[in-house]
Design a protein around this motif. Structure first.
Motif, PDB file in Angstrom:
ATOM      1  N   ASN A 107       3.598   5.520  -7.737  1.00  0.00           N
ATOM      2  CA  ASN A 107       2.565   4.503  -8.734  1.00  0.00           C
ATOM      3  C   ASN A 107       3.088   4.485 -10.020  1.00  0.00           C
ATOM      4  O   ASN A 107       4.016   4.952 -10.477  1.00  0.00           O
ATOM      5  CB  ASN A 107       1.180   5.297  -8.529  1.00  0.00           C
ATOM      6  N   MET A 108       2.112   3.888 -10.913  1.00  0.00           N
ATOM      7  CA  MET A 108       2.381   3.569 -12.307  1.00  0.00           C
ATOM      8  C   MET A 108       2.647   4.891 -13.193  1.00  0.00           C
ATOM      9  O   MET A 108       3.264   4.601 -14.267  1.00  0.00           O
ATOM     10  CB  MET A 108       1.522   2.742 -12.932  1.00  0.00           C
ATOM     11  N   TYR A 109       2.119   6.101 -12.746  1.00  0.00           N
ATOM     12  CA  TYR A 109       2.302   7.255 -13.603  1.00  0.00           C
ATOM     13  C   TYR A 109       3.442   8.056 -12.783  1.00  0.00           C
ATOM     14  O   TYR A 109       3.719   9.339 -13.286  1.00  0.00           O
ATOM     15  CB  TYR A 109       0.899   8.241 -13.473  1.00  0.00           C
ATOM     16  N   ASP A 110       4.302   7.522 -11.921  1.00  0.00           N
ATOM     17  CA  ASP A 110       5.313   8.060 -11.234  1.00  0.00           C
ATOM     18  C   ASP A 110       5.109   9.302 -10.280  1.00  0.00           C
ATOM     19  O   ASP A 110       5.789  10.177 -10.034  1.00  0.00           O
ATOM     20  CB  ASP A 110       6.325   8.803 -12.367  1.00  0.00           C
ATOM     21  N   ASP A 111       3.665   9.232  -9.850  1.00  0.00           N
ATOM     22  CA  ASP A 111       3.304  10.042  -8.931  1.00  0.00           C
ATOM     23  C   ASP A 111       3.586   9.518  -7.390  1.00  0.00           C
ATOM     24  O   ASP A 111       3.929   8.435  -7.217  1.00  0.00           O
ATOM     25  CB  ASP A 111       1.625  10.090  -8.688  1.00  0.00           C
ATOM     26  N   ILE A 112       4.089  10.496  -6.616  1.00  0.00           N
ATOM     27  CA  ILE A 112       4.759  10.284  -5.461  1.00  0.00           C
ATOM     28  C   ILE A 112       3.792  10.098  -4.272  1.00  0.00           C
ATOM     29  O   ILE A 112       2.730  11.216  -3.987  1.00  0.00           O
ATOM     30  CB  ILE A 112       5.677  10.894  -5.066  1.00  0.00           C
ATOM     31  N   TYR A 113       3.709   9.285  -3.344  1.00  0.00           N
ATOM     32  CA  TYR A 113       2.659   9.120  -2.275  1.00  0.00           C
ATOM     33  C   TYR A 113       3.340   8.750  -0.880  1.00  0.00           C
ATOM     34  O   TYR A 113       4.364   8.054  -0.832  1.00  0.00           O
ATOM     35  CB  TYR A 113       1.409   8.252  -2.433  1.00  0.00           C
ATOM     36  N   CYS A 114       3.021   9.486   0.401  1.00  0.00           N
ATOM     37  CA  CYS A 114       3.011   9.127   1.467  1.00  0.00           C
ATOM     38  C   CYS A 114       1.760   8.791   2.242  1.00  0.00           C
ATOM     39  O   CYS A 114       0.870   9.482   2.105  1.00  0.00           O
ATOM     40  CB  CYS A 114       4.027  10.271   2.177  1.00  0.00           C
ATOM     41  N   LEU A 115       2.021   7.659   3.323  1.00  0.00           N
ATOM     42  CA  LEU A 115       0.856   7.428   3.906  1.00  0.00           C
ATOM     43  C   LEU A 115       0.462   8.008   5.382  1.00  0.00           C
ATOM     44  O   LEU A 115       1.509   7.702   6.037  1.00  0.00           O
ATOM     45  CB  LEU A 115       0.832   5.598   3.958  1.00  0.00           C
ATOM     46  N   THR A 116      -0.362   8.782   5.347  1.00  0.00           N
ATOM     47  CA  THR A 116      -0.274   9.451   6.752  1.00  0.00           C
ATOM     48  C   THR A 116      -1.094   8.201   7.613  1.00  0.00           C
ATOM     49  O   THR A 116      -1.663   7.354   7.313  1.00  0.00           O
ATOM     50  CB  THR A 116      -1.532  10.392   6.718  1.00  0.00           C
ATOM     51  N   GLY A 117      -0.505   8.696   8.932  1.00  0.00           N
ATOM     52  CA  GLY A 117      -0.734   7.908  10.061  1.00  0.00           C
ATOM     53  C   GLY A 117       0.167   6.382  10.130  1.00  0.00           C
ATOM     54  O   GLY A 117      -0.286   5.640  10.934  1.00  0.00           O
ATOM     55  N   GLY A 118       0.959   6.024   9.286  1.00  0.00           N
ATOM     56  CA  GLY A 118       1.599   5.014   9.196  1.00  0.00           C
ATOM     57  C   GLY A 118       0.759   3.789   8.760  1.00  0.00           C
ATOM     58  O   GLY A 118       1.088   3.296   7.633  1.00  0.00           O
ATOM     59  N   GLN A 119      -0.327   3.505   9.537  1.00  0.00           N
ATOM     60  CA  GLN A 119      -1.287   2.245   9.184  1.00  0.00           C
ATOM     61  C   GLN A 119      -2.649   2.987   8.642  1.00  0.00           C
ATOM     62  O   GLN A 119      -3.708   2.235   8.818  1.00  0.00           O
ATOM     63  CB  GLN A 119      -1.164   1.289   9.992  1.00  0.00           C
ATOM     64  N   GLY A 120      -2.754   4.373   8.547  1.00  0.00           N
ATOM     65  CA  GLY A 120      -3.960   5.002   8.157  1.00  0.00           C
ATOM     66  C   GLY A 120      -4.466   4.739   6.847  1.00  0.00           C
ATOM     67  O   GLY A 120      -4.045   3.876   6.054  1.00  0.00           O
ATOM     68  N   SER A 121      -5.456   5.396   6.465  1.00  0.00           N
ATOM     69  CA  SER A 121      -6.182   5.005   5.349  1.00  0.00           C
ATOM     70  C   SER A 121      -6.113   6.005   4.181  1.00  0.00           C
ATOM     71  O   SER A 121      -6.848   6.267   3.305  1.00  0.00           O
ATOM     72  CB  SER A 121      -7.770   4.675   5.547  1.00  0.00           C
ATOM     73  N   SER A 122      -5.074   6.928   4.331  1.00  0.00           N
ATOM     74  CA  SER A 122      -5.016   8.177   3.555  1.00  0.00           C
ATOM     75  C   SER A 122      -3.543   8.289   2.879  1.00  0.00           C
ATOM     76  O   SER A 122      -2.694   8.767   3.676  1.00  0.00           O
ATOM     77  CB  SER A 122      -5.524   9.592   4.207  1.00  0.00           C
ATOM     78  N   TRP A 123      -3.377   8.104   1.561  1.00  0.00           N
ATOM     79  CA  TRP A 123      -2.237   8.405   0.975  1.00  0.00           C
ATOM     80  C   TRP A 123      -2.294   9.829   0.344  1.00  0.00           C
ATOM     81  O   TRP A 123      -3.391  10.263  -0.290  1.00  0.00           O
ATOM     82  CB  TRP A 123      -2.184   7.365  -0.155  1.00  0.00           C
TER      83      TRP A 123
END
Length: 242
Positions: A107-123
């Motif tokens: 994100n814009m703060y250089d925080d890293i995220y992965c989306l659980t479930g591929g198309q789920g709703s939880s980063w």
């Protein structure tokens, strides 16, 4: 590269490159597809007849096993489904679809995220700070604000979730991409291209870097099916093979 490495660098013969008509600021290739965006945030995909404009507006696009994803100038996240861009909750400045199950990004703060479930709703937040992040079949790589390089060693657990344990890799790159077959290629601040040697499922960190000679200074690279795609500093597009 821009800093000294603790490993030896080798230089391979020059690539055979062809200039591709058009102008893009960023592109991504994977699963035999090519997507890119130009300086006006217009989206294009490549067919045999040439570039076809895709409706919508994105500043960054990614294609891979996780599908076709993108982020717009407001950092909203989209996934291409059924020919339409579907907004996905969350905010990212860069997204990558190269993971085998889930997209990931920063994100814009250089925080890293992965989306659980591929198309789920939880980063889920992955510890660390990166400005650019890219995943392949057995590892994820990233670079931070001062161009340090990290292998994140993302592990998929419970089918969908992802965690990490990061290790710094010698060298300095301003962007890095992992192909769907696991190749790791990046660009440094001088516009030079480097590829990681010895990367494999048993040794995802590889053994060293070699410089890939290029006909021009570049700002972005992506690799798929034997083709290394380059975006020059003037937004020219090149398709290269060894």
């Amino acid at each position: 590269m821009s800093v000294s490495l603790s490993v030896c660098l080798s230089v391979l013969p020059a690539l055979e490159c062809r200039l591709v008509p058009g102008s893009l600021k960023q592109l991504d290739v994977g699963n035999g597809q090519v997507f890119g965006v130009n300086s006006n945030n217009q989206i294009y995909t490549l067919y045999s007849t040439g570039w076809i404009q895709v409706p919508g507006s994105l500043k960054h696009v990614s294609v891979g096993p996780a599908g076709v994803w993108g982020v717009d100038s407001n950092n909203y996240i989209y996934k291409l489904g059924g020919g339409d861009w579907v907004i996905v909750p969350g905010l990212l400045k860069q997204v990558d679809a190269g993971g085998m199950i889930s997209p990931a990004g920063v994100n814009m703060y250089d925080d890293i995220y992965c989306l659980t479930g591929g198309q789920g709703s939880s980063w889920i937040n992955i510890p660390g700070k990166l400005k650019y992040y890219s995943c392949g079949p057995y590892s994820c790589w990233g670079v931070n604000a001062v161009d340090n390089i990290y292998i994140m060693k993302v592990i998929y657990i419970y089918i969908y979730d992802c965690e990490n344990g990061e290790n710094q890799i010698p060298g300095a790159l301003s962007m890095i991409e992992v192909s769907t077959d696991g190749k790791v290629i990046g660009v440094n601040s001088n516009g030079d291209i480097y590829q990681r040697d010895g990367v494999s499922p048993r040794n995802p960190a590889g053994t060293g870097w070699h410089q890939v000679p290029s006909p021009q200074k570049v700002k972005h690279v992506s690799y798929d099916l034997g083709h290394l795609w380059l975006i020059g500093r003037d937004d020219r597009i090149m398709d290269c093979t060894e």
